[in-house]
Design a protein around this motif. Structure first.
Motif, short mmCIF file in Angstrom:
data_model
loop_
_atom_site.label_atom_id
_atom_site.label_comp_id
_atom_site.label_asym_id
_atom_site.label_seq_id
_atom_site.Cartn_x
_atom_site.Cartn_y
_atom_site.Cartn_z
N ARG A 57 106.61 44.38 97.52
CA ARG A 57 106.51 42.97 97.12
C ARG A 57 105.26 42.77 96.28
NH1 ARG A 57 106.94 38.64 101.62
NH2 ARG A 57 104.85 39.40 101.95
N VAL A 58 105.38 41.94 95.27
CA VAL A 58 104.25 41.62 94.41
C VAL A 58 104.01 40.11 94.48
CG1 VAL A 58 103.38 41.65 92.04
CG2 VAL A 58 104.80 43.53 92.87
N PRO A 59 102.80 39.70 94.80
CA PRO A 59 102.55 38.26 94.86
C PRO A 59 102.63 37.62 93.47
CG PRO A 59 100.51 39.47 95.28
CD PRO A 59 101.62 40.48 95.15
N VAL A 60 103.14 36.40 93.43
CA VAL A 60 103.16 35.63 92.19
C VAL A 60 101.76 35.13 91.88
CG1 VAL A 60 103.99 33.46 91.16
CG2 VAL A 60 105.56 34.95 92.41
N LEU A 61 100.99 34.87 92.94
CA LEU A 61 99.63 34.36 92.80
C LEU A 61 98.77 34.96 93.89
CD1 LEU A 61 97.92 32.24 91.20
CD2 LEU A 61 98.60 30.58 92.94
N ARG A 62 97.56 35.31 93.53
CA ARG A 62 96.60 35.88 94.49
C ARG A 62 95.26 35.22 94.23
NH1 ARG A 62 95.01 42.04 95.98
NH2 ARG A 62 95.94 41.65 98.01
N VAL A 63 94.68 34.61 95.26
CA VAL A 63 93.44 33.86 95.06
C VAL A 63 92.55 34.00 96.30
CG1 VAL A 63 94.48 31.70 95.90
CG2 VAL A 63 92.56 31.61 94.33
N ARG A 64 91.25 33.99 96.09
CA ARG A 64 90.29 34.09 97.20
C ARG A 64 89.89 32.69 97.65
NH1 ARG A 64 86.86 37.83 99.41
NH2 ARG A 64 87.37 39.36 97.82
N GLY A 124 104.87 28.31 92.96
CA GLY A 124 106.26 27.92 92.77
C GLY A 124 106.55 27.48 91.35
N SER A 125 105.66 26.69 90.78
CA SER A 125 105.92 26.20 89.42
C SER A 125 105.82 27.32 88.40
CB SER A 125 104.98 25.04 89.07
OG SER A 125 103.64 25.45 89.05
N LEU A 126 104.94 28.31 88.63
CA LEU A 126 104.88 29.46 87.71
C LEU A 126 106.23 30.16 87.63
CD1 LEU A 126 101.44 31.06 88.62
CD2 LEU A 126 102.10 30.13 86.39
N ASP A 127 106.83 30.41 88.80
CA ASP A 127 108.13 31.09 88.81
C ASP A 127 109.22 30.19 88.23
OD1 ASP A 127 109.64 33.54 89.74
OD2 ASP A 127 110.75 31.96 90.77
N SER A 168 117.98 22.36 88.71
CA SER A 168 116.96 22.56 89.73
C SER A 168 116.89 23.99 90.24
CB SER A 168 117.21 21.61 90.91
OG SER A 168 118.40 21.97 91.57
N ILE A 169 115.76 24.31 90.80
CA ILE A 169 115.48 25.63 91.36
C ILE A 169 114.86 25.42 92.73
CG2 ILE A 169 114.17 27.75 91.06
CD1 ILE A 169 114.07 26.88 87.98
N THR A 170 115.42 26.05 93.75
CA THR A 170 114.86 25.97 95.09
C THR A 170 114.27 27.33 95.45
OG1 THR A 170 116.46 24.29 95.72
CG2 THR A 170 115.35 25.45 97.52
N LEU A 171 113.01 27.30 95.88
CA LEU A 171 112.27 28.53 96.14
C LEU A 171 111.71 28.54 97.56
CD1 LEU A 171 110.08 28.46 92.89
CD2 LEU A 171 112.20 29.73 93.24
N LYS A 172 111.61 29.74 98.13
CA LYS A 172 110.86 29.91 99.38
C LYS A 172 109.53 30.55 98.98
CE LYS A 172 111.65 33.14 102.56
NZ LYS A 172 112.26 33.84 103.70
N ILE A 173 108.44 29.90 99.36
CA ILE A 173 107.11 30.39 99.03
C ILE A 173 106.42 30.78 100.33
CG2 ILE A 173 104.91 29.84 97.92
CD1 ILE A 173 106.71 27.56 96.46
N SER A 174 106.12 32.07 100.44
CA SER A 174 105.49 32.62 101.64
C SER A 174 104.02 32.88 101.36
CB SER A 174 106.16 33.93 102.06
OG SER A 174 107.53 33.72 102.27
N VAL A 175 103.18 32.56 102.35
CA VAL A 175 101.74 32.72 102.19
C VAL A 175 101.21 33.68 103.25
CG1 VAL A 175 99.52 31.51 102.16
CG2 VAL A 175 101.60 30.32 101.38
N GLU A 176 100.45 34.66 102.79
CA GLU A 176 99.79 35.62 103.67
C GLU A 176 98.32 35.69 103.28
OE1 GLU A 176 101.81 39.35 103.39
OE2 GLU A 176 103.74 38.47 103.96
N ALA A 177 97.47 36.03 104.24
CA ALA A 177 96.05 36.18 103.96
C ALA A 177 95.59 37.57 104.34
CB ALA A 177 95.24 35.14 104.73
#
Length: 125
Positions: free
Chosen positions: A7-14, A39-42, A84-93
């Motif tokens: 899996r590759v994150p769409v966004l990665r931020v500190r 989500g909006s990027l994708d 429309s586009i429906t997305l599941k956005i998962s967050v991990e740290a």
């Protein structure tokens, strides 16, 4: 044995001090902003143009995000409609010690819009 694609994150931020409260925990508003950005990027890539967020389900934190954590946001496309586009956005740290923690996941819906802000059909491939 079949290998699973990484899996590759769409966004990665500190998580920086500006995103935390006085107790070193990330504020929910900061995380919601990151979720909407991922989500909006994708959705913008898929629709080949601007989108607007029209719905986000409730989300609950399974664990806090701490100062210094690297937050990874993953996007899975659940439904692609005409507009429309429906997305599941998962967050991990990723903690400073290298461990990974599941934070939350949300379902968000984006609608493709034109330059006047009116909904438009998604671009065909």
């Amino acid at each position: 044995m079949e290998q699973q694609e990484a899996r590759v994150p769409v966004l990665r931020v500190r998580a920086l001090p500006t995103s935390t409260n006085a107790y070193g925990r990330v504020q929910a508003g900061w995380l919601m902003s990151q979720i909407d950005m991922a989500g909006s990027l994708d959705a913008e890539r898929l629709s080949r143009g601007p989108v607007t967020t029209v719905a986000v389900n409730a989300f609950q934190f399974a664990a806090p995000i701490l100062l210094g954590d690297v937050v990874d946001l993953y996007v899975e496309r659940l439904r692609i409609g005409q507009k429309s586009i429906t997305l599941k956005i998962s967050v991990e740290a990723q903690r400073m010690d290298g461990s990974h923690v599941r934070i939350t996941e949300v379902i968000a819906t984006y609608v493709a819009i034109d330059r006047d802000g009116k909904s438009r059909l998604l671009e065909a491939d």
